[in-house]
Design a protein around this motif. Structure first.
Motif, PDB file in Angstrom:
ATOM      1  N   GLU A   1       0.855  -1.184   0.000  1.00 54.56           N
ATOM      2  CA  GLU A   1       0.000   0.000   0.000  1.00 54.56           C
ATOM      3  C   GLU A   1       0.894   1.238   0.000  1.00 54.56           C
ATOM      4  N   SER A   2       1.925   1.152   0.832  1.00 52.59           N
ATOM      5  CA  SER A   2       2.904   2.242   0.886  1.00 52.59           C
ATOM      6  C   SER A   2       4.202   1.644   1.415  1.00 52.59           C
ATOM      7  N   THR A   3       5.254   2.413   1.414  1.00 52.89           N
ATOM      8  CA  THR A   3       6.537   1.936   1.922  1.00 52.89           C
ATOM      9  C   THR A   3       7.281   3.107   2.558  1.00 52.89           C
ATOM     10  N   ASP A   4       8.152   2.776   3.513  1.00 53.02           N
ATOM     11  CA  ASP A   4       8.943   3.864   4.101  1.00 53.02           C
ATOM     12  C   ASP A   4      10.263   4.064   3.346  1.00 53.02           C
ATOM     13  N   GLN A   5      10.457   3.269   2.288  1.00 49.72           N
ATOM     14  CA  GLN A   5      11.656   3.454   1.480  1.00 49.72           C
ATOM     15  C   GLN A   5      11.493   4.685   0.594  1.00 49.72           C
ATOM     16  N   ASP A   6      12.640   5.317   0.325  1.00 44.69           N
ATOM     17  CA  ASP A   6      12.645   6.478  -0.563  1.00 44.69           C
ATOM     18  C   ASP A   6      12.507   5.966  -2.003  1.00 44.69           C
TER      19      ASP A   6
ATOM     20  N   VAL B   1       2.770   2.579 -14.945  1.00 47.54           N
ATOM     21  CA  VAL B   1       3.077   1.753 -16.117  1.00 47.54           C
ATOM     22  C   VAL B   1       1.838   0.948 -16.466  1.00 47.54           C
ATOM     23  N   ASP B   2       1.274   1.257 -17.614  1.00 46.99           N
ATOM     24  CA  ASP B   2       0.077   0.536 -18.093  1.00 46.99           C
ATOM     25  C   ASP B   2      -1.021   0.481 -17.043  1.00 46.99           C
ATOM     26  N   GLY B   3      -1.190   1.566 -16.316  1.00 48.75           N
ATOM     27  CA  GLY B   3      -2.259   1.641 -15.320  1.00 48.75           C
ATOM     28  C   GLY B   3      -1.879   1.118 -13.948  1.00 48.75           C
ATOM     29  N   PHE B   4      -0.702   0.562 -13.809  1.00 44.43           N
ATOM     30  CA  PHE B   4      -0.247   0.059 -12.500  1.00 44.43           C
ATOM     31  C   PHE B   4       0.672   1.078 -11.829  1.00 44.43           C
ATOM     32  N   ARG B   5       0.494   1.227 -10.496  1.00 46.03           N
ATOM     33  CA  ARG B   5       1.454   2.032  -9.716  1.00 46.03           C
ATOM     34  C   ARG B   5       2.676   1.163  -9.436  1.00 46.03           C
ATOM     35  N   VAL B   6       3.833   1.644  -9.812  1.00 42.45           N
ATOM     36  CA  VAL B   6       5.062   0.881  -9.578  1.00 42.45           C
ATOM     37  C   VAL B   6       6.007   1.749  -8.752  1.00 42.45           C
ATOM     38  N   LEU B   7       6.503   1.191  -7.640  1.00 42.40           N
ATOM     39  CA  LEU B   7       7.450   1.911  -6.787  1.00 42.40           C
ATOM     40  C   LEU B   7       8.835   1.299  -6.954  1.00 42.40           C
ATOM     41  N   VAL B   8       9.821   2.146  -7.191  1.00 44.82           N
ATOM     42  CA  VAL B   8      11.202   1.676  -7.326  1.00 44.82           C
ATOM     43  C   VAL B   8      12.061   2.436  -6.312  1.00 44.82           C
ATOM     44  N   PRO B   9      12.665   1.746  -5.342  1.00 48.73           N
ATOM     45  CA  PRO B   9      13.520   2.436  -4.376  1.00 48.73           C
ATOM     46  C   PRO B   9      14.686   3.142  -5.080  1.00 48.73           C
ATOM     47  N   ASN B  10      14.920   4.380  -4.694  1.00 47.56           N
ATOM     48  CA  ASN B  10      16.008   5.131  -5.334  1.00 47.56           C
ATOM     49  C   ASN B  10      17.363   4.463  -5.125  1.00 47.56           C
ATOM     50  N   ALA B  11      17.514   3.783  -3.971  1.00 42.25           N
ATOM     51  CA  ALA B  11      18.815   3.171  -3.659  1.00 42.25           C
ATOM     52  C   ALA B  11      19.195   2.083  -4.654  1.00 42.25           C
ATOM     53  N   SER B  12      18.187   1.466  -5.277  1.00 39.39           N
ATOM     54  CA  SER B  12      18.506   0.414  -6.244  1.00 39.39           C
ATOM     55  C   SER B  12      18.111   0.789  -7.664  1.00 39.39           C
ATOM     56  N   SER B  13      17.827   2.081  -7.888  1.00 38.43           N
ATOM     57  CA  SER B  13      17.359   2.500  -9.212  1.00 38.43           C
ATOM     58  C   SER B  13      18.411   2.238 -10.292  1.00 38.43           C
ATOM     59  N   HIS B  14      19.708   2.363  -9.913  1.00 37.47           N
ATOM     60  CA  HIS B  14      20.769   2.151 -10.922  1.00 37.47           C
ATOM     61  C   HIS B  14      20.823   0.707 -11.406  1.00 37.47           C
ATOM     62  N   LEU B  15      20.213  -0.190 -10.661  1.00 33.64           N
ATOM     63  CA  LEU B  15      20.238  -1.603 -11.049  1.00 33.64           C
ATOM     64  C   LEU B  15      18.977  -2.011 -11.811  1.00 33.64           C
ATOM     65  N   LEU B  16      18.005  -1.107 -11.847  1.00 29.61           N
ATOM     66  CA  LEU B  16      16.696  -1.510 -12.361  1.00 29.61           C
ATOM     67  C   LEU B  16      16.244  -0.730 -13.598  1.00 29.61           C
ATOM     68  N   ASP B  17      17.055   0.221 -14.032  1.00 31.78           N
ATOM     69  CA  ASP B  17      16.636   1.010 -15.195  1.00 31.78           C
ATOM     70  C   ASP B  17      16.627   0.124 -16.445  1.00 31.78           C
ATOM     71  N   GLY B  18      15.528   0.138 -17.149  1.00 32.68           N
ATOM     72  CA  GLY B  18      15.438  -0.600 -18.412  1.00 32.68           C
ATOM     73  C   GLY B  18      14.919  -2.017 -18.284  1.00 32.68           C
ATOM     74  N   ILE B  19      14.512  -2.421 -17.080  1.00 32.46           N
ATOM     75  CA  ILE B  19      14.080  -3.816 -16.913  1.00 32.46           C
ATOM     76  C   ILE B  19      12.724  -4.067 -17.561  1.00 32.46           C
ATOM     77  N   GLU B  20      12.490  -5.330 -17.851  1.00 29.57           N
ATOM     78  CA  GLU B  20      11.159  -5.763 -18.270  1.00 29.57           C
ATOM     79  C   GLU B  20      10.659  -6.757 -17.218  1.00 29.57           C
ATOM     80  N   ILE B  21       9.453  -6.506 -16.722  1.00 28.52           N
ATOM     81  CA  ILE B  21       8.839  -7.465 -15.800  1.00 28.52           C
ATOM     82  C   ILE B  21       8.023  -8.429 -16.648  1.00 28.52           C
ATOM     83  N   ASP B  22       8.389  -9.688 -16.561  1.00 28.83           N
ATOM     84  CA  ASP B  22       7.748 -10.701 -17.396  1.00 28.83           C
ATOM     85  C   ASP B  22       7.095 -11.744 -16.483  1.00 28.83           C
ATOM     86  N   TYR B  23       6.283 -12.570 -17.061  1.00 26.28           N
ATOM     87  CA  TYR B  23       5.708 -13.687 -16.298  1.00 26.28           C
ATOM     88  C   TYR B  23       5.915 -14.964 -17.095  1.00 26.28           C
ATOM     89  N   VAL B  24       6.495 -15.958 -16.452  1.00 26.55           N
ATOM     90  CA  VAL B  24       6.745 -17.234 -17.130  1.00 26.55           C
ATOM     91  C   VAL B  24       5.756 -18.258 -16.585  1.00 26.55           C
TER      92      VAL B  24
END
Lengths: 126, 219
Positions: free
Chosen positions: A66-71, A77-100
């Motif tokens: 619902e919420s997080t205390d992380q920065d 994205v496509d109607g979904f709220r997506v939260l990405v912690p700034n501390a790990s943003s450099h590792l997550l830029d450009g990712i694709e979330i897929d489902y197998v």
């Protein structure tokens, strides 16, 4: 042990990488699965983070929150709220979330252009 | 036998994630006092450390020449965790006592697999009464590997006698896949042995016996 001098002892510098404005995509199959997980309630968000550890050094952390205390940076994205912690943003830029869709080893998967290697289970990367 | 002064660093790690952070990056199950090994993705050793649980913080004690590599390895993996690291190496000295001795309140003593580890502030004088040769003799006699001799960045923990510090059932950590595969297939390649002198390629020489890392014989 002399711990009274901890305050004056040199702190080990932990270099915080620069915060990157993350762009990410969600595959059609992952959208379908997220849609059924969220239902009509879009007040919750998908938290996409990274933890240290795992076979390759970093592990993905996907949570519906619902919420997080992380920065975090908040994306829509496509109607979904997506939260990405700034501390790990450099590792997550450009990712694709897929489902197998598999009986074994199936579920959400992250395709990450920043990863130089991944472990067999796909949850850990370097 | 006596007390030997180690060439060690001492890092203080604070924050609520201190134990889980070290646990997630090293070979042993870290829930409090223990020894554990940090390894690369190729399962090669970065350093062997003793974890000392001091209640609201932990201290990790490792080998001074390996400090920079260890700090580089762990500091880049502090992401969202509540972690702070302070280097108190210059304020303290580290000793290994082969016997349980009585120490003052300011000295931290922990019983480890190598002997009694003593971390003493510089204000406390502990007399080191073991020479390097005597310490080597103690290590050969008890088959205790040591950094710079058997424990080096070119070997993995199973090859240098640290198998007991590689937990079999804990979750993933860096290097785990390789170590688990070596164990399950019985192919650890090399092992630490004690042999009667003369020993070719000895890693620690004793008077009558020496330690060496040799290719493991296939049974």
């Amino acid at each position: 042990m002399d711990c009274n001098t901890c305050d004056t002892a040199p702190a080990v510098v932990i270099n915080k990488p620069e915060v990157v404005q993350v762009a990410l995509t969600i595959s059609d199959k992952a959208k379908e699965m997220l849609g059924s997980a969220f239902g009509d309630d879009r007040s919750h968000a998908l938290l996409v983070g990274v933890l240290s550890g795992g076979c390759s050094g970093y592990m993905y952390d996907l949570q519906i929150v619902e919420s997080t205390d992380q920065d975090c940076q908040e994306l829509k994205v496509d109607g979904f709220r997506v939260l990405v912690p700034n501390a790990s943003s450099h590792l997550l830029d450009g990712i694709e979330i897929d489902y197998v869709d598999r009986l074994m080893g199936g579920g959400f998967k992250i395709n990450n252009p920043n990863a130089s290697s991944s472990c067999g289970c796909g949850e850990s990367f370097a | 036998m006596g007390i030997y002064k180690l060439d060690s660093y001492v890092l203080i790690i604070r924050g609520k994630d201190r134990l889980s952070f070290i646990d997630g990056l090293s070979t042993n199950k870290v829930e409090g006092n223990c020894s554990t090994v940090f390894t690369t993705t190729a399962a090669k050793i970065i350093d062997l450390v003793d974890v000392i649980d001091m209640g609201d913080f932990i201290a990790i004690v490792g080998h001074q020449p390996y400090k920079d590599n260890l700090i580089q390895h762990i500091s880049k993996r502090v992401l969202n965790q509540d972690i702070s690291i302070v280097d108190i190496s210059s304020n303290n000295s580290v000793y290994l006592s082969t016997e349980d001795i009585v120490v003052g309140d300011k000295i931290t003593k922990r019983n480890t697999w190598r002997g009694y580890l003593l971390v003493a502030p510089n204000s406390e004088v502990i007399e080191s009464n073991m020479s390097e040769d005597e310490f080597s003799e103690y290590r050969v006699e008890n088959m205790i590997p040591h950094q710079g001799h058997e424990i080096t960045p070119s070997v993995h923990p199973l090859a240098c006698g640290l198998g007991d510090l590689v937990h079999e059932a804990k979750g993933c950590y860096i290097g785990q896949e390789i170590l688990a595969r070596m164990r399950s297939r019985g192919r650890q390649g090399k092992e630490l042995v004690k042999q009667t002198n003369p020993v070719e390629g000895a890693t620690t020489k004793g008077k009558t016996h020496s330690l060496a890392i040799v290719r493991k014989k296939i049974e």
